[in-house]
Design an enzyme around this catalytic site. Structure first.
Site, PDB file in Angstrom:
ATOM      1  N   PHE A   1      32.352  42.644  38.684  1.00 26.56           N
ATOM      2  CA  PHE A   1      32.864  43.900  39.211  1.00 26.56           C
ATOM      3  C   PHE A   1      33.781  44.522  38.163  1.00 26.56           C
ATOM      4  O   PHE A   1      34.767  43.903  37.748  1.00 26.56           O
ATOM      5  CB  PHE A   1      33.615  43.663  40.521  1.00 26.56           C
ATOM      6  CG  PHE A   1      32.730  43.071  41.592  1.00 26.56           C
ATOM      7  CD1 PHE A   1      32.050  43.894  42.473  1.00 26.56           C
ATOM      8  CD2 PHE A   1      32.574  41.694  41.708  1.00 26.56           C
ATOM      9  CE1 PHE A   1      31.230  43.360  43.453  1.00 26.56           C
ATOM     10  CE2 PHE A   1      31.764  41.148  42.679  1.00 26.56           C
ATOM     11  CZ  PHE A   1      31.083  41.988  43.556  1.00 26.56           C
TER      12      PHE A   1
ATOM     13  N   VAL B   1      35.896  39.548  39.107  1.00 27.41           N
ATOM     14  CA  VAL B   1      36.516  40.868  39.054  1.00 27.41           C
ATOM     15  C   VAL B   1      37.231  41.009  37.720  1.00 27.41           C
ATOM     16  O   VAL B   1      38.044  40.155  37.349  1.00 27.41           O
ATOM     17  CB  VAL B   1      37.511  41.030  40.230  1.00 27.41           C
ATOM     18  CG1 VAL B   1      38.211  42.358  40.164  1.00 27.41           C
ATOM     19  CG2 VAL B   1      36.803  40.839  41.562  1.00 27.41           C
ATOM     20  N   CYS B   2      36.926  42.076  36.997  1.00 22.07           N
ATOM     21  CA  CYS B   2      37.562  42.314  35.699  1.00 22.07           C
ATOM     22  C   CYS B   2      39.068  42.487  35.884  1.00 22.07           C
ATOM     23  O   CYS B   2      39.525  43.330  36.653  1.00 22.07           O
ATOM     24  CB  CYS B   2      36.972  43.561  35.050  1.00 22.07           C
ATOM     25  SG  CYS B   2      37.785  44.007  33.506  1.00 22.07           S
ATOM     26  N   VAL B   3      39.838  41.690  35.186  1.00 27.39           N
ATOM     27  CA  VAL B   3      41.293  41.678  35.355  1.00 27.39           C
ATOM     28  C   VAL B   3      41.921  43.017  35.015  1.00 27.39           C
ATOM     29  O   VAL B   3      42.775  43.516  35.755  1.00 27.39           O
ATOM     30  CB  VAL B   3      41.949  40.513  34.576  1.00 27.39           C
ATOM     31  CG1 VAL B   3      41.763  40.642  33.084  1.00 27.39           C
ATOM     32  CG2 VAL B   3      43.417  40.382  34.938  1.00 27.39           C
TER      33      VAL B   3
ATOM     34  N   ALA C   1      40.967  45.624  37.607  1.00 28.91           N
ATOM     35  CA  ALA C   1      41.609  45.319  38.892  1.00 28.91           C
ATOM     36  C   ALA C   1      43.089  45.700  38.887  1.00 28.91           C
ATOM     37  O   ALA C   1      43.562  46.362  39.810  1.00 28.91           O
ATOM     38  CB  ALA C   1      41.437  43.836  39.223  1.00 28.91           C
TER      39      ALA C   1
END
Length: 132
Positions: free
Chosen positions: A41, A79-81, A84
């Site tokens: 994501f 989830v891409c840090v 996010a």
């Protein structure tokens, strides 16, 4: 012949249909006995991991649907840090790191970096993107 897919979700949960379409695609892939190496994501797609999303009563929350699929098939939902954090999606570890009083990442999702997306691309037979 079984194929292995890497899925990239970049569209926001309720602004367009890309996240819901990605979910339906993943269900279809798994129903046909193919594999999903990872769902990544990125950008607005990270909203799929927001546990605070509360849609109208006649709709099921997209994060809940992703969680259910993850539990049923032990999917790797990453989830891409950076995406996010820019959008206010944070897990418990990052909340502690930035001294924030709470977290809102839904269970079943994990924080990761673009290296995990590159890894998925290297290990998958097919790469599919949903979103802008």
């Amino acid at each position: 012949m079984s194929l292995c897919f890497a899925i990239l979700v970049t569209g926001q949960s309720y602004s367009d249909q890309s996240s819901a379409t990605a979910l339906r695609f993943c269900k279809a892939v798994l129903a046909r006995q193919h594999q999903i190496y990872r769902v990544f994501f990125f950008n607005d797609g990270v909203h799929c991991a927001n546990s605070y999303i509360t849609p109208p009563q006649d709709e099921k929350a997209l994060p809940d649907q992703w969680q259910q699929l993850q539990q049923e098939h032990e999917l790797d939902l990453v989830v891409c840090v950076s995406s996010a954090l820019k959008r206010g999606i944070i897990d418990e570890k990052e909340a502690q790191r930035y001294e924030i009083g709470g977290h809102n990442m839904a269970e079943g999702f994990s924080i990761g970096g673009l290296g995990q997306w590159v890894d998925a691309c290297i290990n998958a037979d097919r790469i599919i993107r949903f979103g802008n």
